[in-house]
Every structure is written in C-alpha cells, then in structure tokens.
Design an enzyme around this catalytic site. Structure first.
Site, mmCIF file in Angstrom:
data_model
loop_
_atom_site.group_PDB
_atom_site.id
_atom_site.type_symbol
_atom_site.label_atom_id
_atom_site.label_comp_id
_atom_site.label_asym_id
_atom_site.label_seq_id
_atom_site.Cartn_x
_atom_site.Cartn_y
_atom_site.Cartn_z
ATOM 1 C CG LEU A 127 -1.721 -1.225 1.578
ATOM 2 C CD1 LEU A 127 -2.517 -1.001 2.856
ATOM 3 C CD2 LEU A 127 -2.654 -1.576 0.442
ATOM 4 C CB ALA A 132 0.661 7.929 -0.447
ATOM 5 C CB SER A 134 -2.008 8.305 7.213
ATOM 6 O OG SER A 134 -1.036 8.038 8.182
ATOM 7 C CB ILE A 159 6.454 -3.632 0.692
ATOM 8 C CG1 ILE A 159 5.941 -2.367 -0.020
ATOM 9 C CG2 ILE A 159 5.488 -4.799 0.520
ATOM 10 C CD1 ILE A 159 4.721 -1.717 0.596
ATOM 11 N NE ARG A 281 19.259 -6.169 41.215
ATOM 12 C CZ ARG A 281 20.568 -6.219 41.011
ATOM 13 N NH1 ARG A 281 21.168 -7.386 40.822
ATOM 14 N NH2 ARG A 281 21.278 -5.123 40.979
ATOM 15 C CD GLN A 292 2.541 1.402 48.425
ATOM 16 O OE1 GLN A 292 2.974 2.535 48.641
ATOM 17 N NE2 GLN A 292 1.486 0.925 49.032
ATOM 18 N N GLY A 353 19.592 -1.975 35.061
ATOM 19 C CA GLY A 353 20.625 -2.039 34.018
ATOM 20 C C GLY A 353 20.499 -3.257 33.131
ATOM 21 C CD GLU A 376 -0.856 -4.130 9.245
ATOM 22 O OE1 GLU A 376 -1.273 -3.584 8.221
ATOM 23 O OE2 GLU A 376 -0.189 -5.172 9.237
ATOM 24 C CB THR A 378 -0.593 6.148 12.815
ATOM 25 O OG1 THR A 378 -1.662 7.058 12.487
ATOM 26 C CG2 THR A 378 0.453 6.163 11.718
#
Ligand SMILES: Cc1cc2nc3c(=O)[nH]c(=O)nc-3n(C[C@H](O)[C@H](O)[C@H](O)COP(=O)(O)OP(=O)(O)OC[C@H]3O[C@@H](n4cnc5c(N)ncnc54)[C@H](O)[C@@H]3O)c2cc1C
Length: 396
Positions: A127, A132, A134, A159, A281, A292, A353, A376, A378
């Site tokens: 497409l 071109a 959206s 594509i 950890r 929390q 890290g 597909e 935005t």
C-alpha cells in the site's frame, strides 16, 4: 462457502501445544542472535511452512488450515511472546491471501490460494509509497489496461516481505483522475517471479532493504515497477476496477487484529519476565516486588495486559462472525499496541541495568513495540476511526 471451518477446542489446544514446543526448541535458542545479526530466519520460515502457518486462514478446499481469527490471534500472541518478527512474515502474507479469498474470482482463488497456502508463493501487502502512507488515496502507482494485461509503473516502500517474498497484493490507481479518488483504485496480485518457472519477471525490482530500530527478522523494502506487465484476469482481484480501496481497508481489519495480538504477546512476555525478576532481585534487604513502587507498576502492567487480551478476543470473535469490524479492530489495535509499549518500558525499568542489556529479551521487546503504534494505520488514525464508527452506529 464459509471461509473458516470449525475446529474443536481440543484441535486448537493441540495446535498451540505443538507451536509452543517448536518455539521452545527451535525459536528461543536462536531469536536473540538472528535479531542482532539482522538475519532473515530461513530455517524458521521452513518450519512455519511445515506447520501450515502460511495457509492458517485459507479454506481447506484450497489447501489451508481454515482456522478462525480467534485461534489465529492466539497463535500470533504466543509466537510474539518469543519473537514478534516471525509473526510478520506470515501475517502480512495472510492479508494478501485473505484479499483473494474474500474478493477474488473463483479462477483467481483456484490459481493463487493453493500456492499461498503451501508457502510456495509468499508475499505481502503493498500500500505505502514514499509520499503516501496514512493518506492511501494519494498513491501514485498506476496500472493501465493494455489488451489482456495491466502495465504497472510506480514505487512502493516499507513493504514487509518485499525482498524475501515472491509476490504482493498491490494497491494501484487504474483511474488516476477519478473523483472521489478511491473510485479509481484497484487491487492487483503481482508476482515478482513466474509462479510456474520461478524465474524473475521483467519490470519489477526491489530497492534497498530498509534499516530499522527493531522487527529485524523480517525484511522491509521497496518495490519499483517500470512497465511491468501482468495478466489482467489473474491479477485484477475480483475482475473489477475501482474496488481496491475497499479491499485494502477490509484486509487491514484482520491486520489490525493481528497487530493487537502481537501487542498482547509482547506485553505478556514483558510482564512475565518482570514478575519473575522482581522476586529474585533484592535491594535494601528484600525482593524488589516487596517495594510498593514496583507493585504499582506490576499491578498496572497486569491489568492492562489482561484488558488488551480481552479486546483482541472480542475483535477476533466479531471478525469470525463476518461483521465489518473497523471499530473493534481499531480499539484492540490502539489499546494493545499502546499497552505493549508501556509494559515493555516498565519492564525495562524494573530490570534496571539488565533491562538495557543486549543479552536479554527486554531491550528487544522495547524496540519491537513502537512499530505496533505505526503499522496497519497509526494509532492517531485508529482513534479517529473508532470515533467515526461510534457516531455512525449511534445516530442522534
Ligand atoms: C517496519 C514497518 C513495516 C511496514 N510494513 C508495511 C507493509 O507491509 N505494507 C505497507 O503498505 N506499508 C507498510 N508499512 C508502512 C506503514 O503502514 C506506514 O508507515 C503507516 O501507515 C504510516 O504512514 P506514513 O509513515 O506515511 O506516515 P504519515 O501518513 O506521513 O503520518 C505521519 C504522522 O501524521 C499522523 N497523521 C497522518 N494523517 C493524519 C490525520 N488525518 N489525522 C491525524 N494524524 C494524522 C500520523 O498518525 C503520523 O503520526 C510499514 C512500516 C514500517 C515502519
């Protein structure tokens, strides 16, 4: 003929089990290296062909598995938990196949679908153009009728499967002056190689393979057409000009549900890694899951992941019932992709890290997730589609 056949829950469980085993044995050991080497996974594509994934939604009369979208999305989520790129290789192909299955003539179905289902002719959906994305109606690729053939000129970009694939469902203008613009758009199935001899065809070539942040296991590339000729009766989907825009948007409904299913896979994996890591950890003398600040993250990640799963199930069920599902697919796509991005980012923070290290899966989930907000259609456009459908379905 219905497009899907009914598989029992036991069939689906068996299929998910087999795919799960394949992921564990074949995909997990190699995904990290292939991704970092930017290498196309030839062996895994051969496995996916054997598993029938290139014909997952193709009716058994044409050699496919005839799965429902509901079963299909579960497979997509499962594979995306390990390596999202693999799902792109068969899903963009599936959109091409579904366009032929839904809108093709009987002769086109009989010719193309067995080749698509067997993976003998793999492809995608063409497409987007350099100017071109959206605004699909702004495409400039033109196909002109000459006797029994179409002559195609133009360029497509971004594509998926352009380079490693063999053909593409190509959105073209057959009447560039039509008003409204979509009336001049048609869909062609355009092979790059002769399906019988497998020799390259004249007038079509790929431009460069495009470099990307993530999603590196699938090739993204350009298609350049210069006086490319194809047989009109085989290539013009449905045998009628002017219906390509409708076919593209119809194909994108499935594409959006699939993107959402990938988002679910990424979110699930990021959550699973975080739940496990936060229990082993330790900081300040206790596992970080007892802080929390980490619990707030985990709670939100879990709730959003579950909500994304339910929206995908809802959209897939509606798709299976044969309804037009712009709104449901848009909701699932928008929410699940934003969730994937958010949950992958939070998972990285929870891992500190280690989340940033190329030796672990977290950084890949984090790099893969943003594509889901773009591809597909935005996420800006998804919300506009949802709103328009909402108004249409609820007139004052
Ligand atoms: C890895 C990858 C794989 C892809 N695979 C394929 C493929 O297989 N086939 C294919 O055809 N394409 C493919 N694409 C292209 C993709 O579909 C487009 O990038 C996407 O549709 C956006 O188009 P664009 O990039 O031209 O952005 P644009 O359309 O230029 O948009 C730029 C920005 O403007 C916003 N915007 C645009 N119009 C509006 C509006 N009306 N209202 C509000 N905001 C708006 C957009 O949301 C976006 O934020 C792929 C892209 C990537 C990155």
């Amino acid at each position: 003929m219905a497009d899907t056949i009914v598989h029992s829950e036991a069939d689906e469980r068996q299929m998910l089990y087999a795919i799960g085993k394949w992921i564990e044995k074949k995909v997990a050991p190699v995904a990290l290296k292939l991704e970092h080497d930017n290498e196309w996974p030839a062996d895994l594509v051969a496995d996916m062909t054997e598993l029938g994934l290139f014909g997952a939604l193709v009716h058994p009369d044409y050699g496919g598995l005839g799965l429902s979208a509901t079963s299909y999305t579960r497979i997509v989520s499962l594979i995306s938990e390990e390596w999202m790129s693999l799902t792109g290789i068969f899903n963009t192909h599936m959109m091409m196949a579904i366009i032929v299955q839904k809108y093709g003539t009987e002769a086109q179905k009989a010719y193309w679908l067995p080749k698509f289902a067997s993976g003998e002719m793999r492809g995608g959906l063409g497409l987007t153009e350099p100017d071109a994305g959206s605004d699909l109606q702004a495409i400039r690729t033109v196909a002109k009728r000459r006797g029994d053939t179409y002559v195609v000129n133009g360029t497509k970009t971004w594509i998926s499967n352009a380079i490693e694939g063999h053909c593409v469902a190509l959105l073209v203008k057959t009447d560039p002056d039509a008003v409204p613009r979509h009336r001049g758009m048609s869909m062609l199935i355009v092979p790059k190689i002769d399906p019988e001899t497998r020799q390259p065809l004249k007038g079509v070539r790929n431009g460069k393979k495009l470099g990307k942040l993530g999603y590196k296991g699938i090739d993204s590339g350009e298609f350049i057409f210069e006086d490319y000729e194809c047989d009109a009766s085989l290539c013009l989907v449905g045998g009628k000009e002017g219906e390509g825009f409708y076919m593209a948007t119809g194909g994108l409904e499935l594409g959006r549900i699939n993107i959402a299913a990938r988002g679910v896979g990424i979110a699930r994996r990021a959550l699973r890694e975080s739940v496990a890591y936060s229990q082993v950890r330790k900081t300040m003398g206790k596992p970080i899951c007892e802080h929390q600040a980490i619990q707030l993250k985990l709670g939100e990640m879990a709730a959003k992941t579950r909500a994304a799963e339910l929206l995908v199930e809802d959209a897939a069920r509606a798709y299976d019932s044969g309804e037009r599902v712009d709104m449901e697919a848009g909701m699932a796509k928008w929410f699940a992709s934003e969730t994937a991005l958010e949950v992958a980012t939070e998972a990285m923070r929870i891992h500190g890290g280690y989340g940033y290290s190329t030796e672990y899966v977290l950084e890949r989930l984090y790099r893969d997730a943003p594509l889901l907000c773009i591809g597909e259609g935005t996420n800006e456009l998804q919300r506009i589609i949802i709103a328009k459908q909402l108004i249409k379905r609820n007139p004052a």
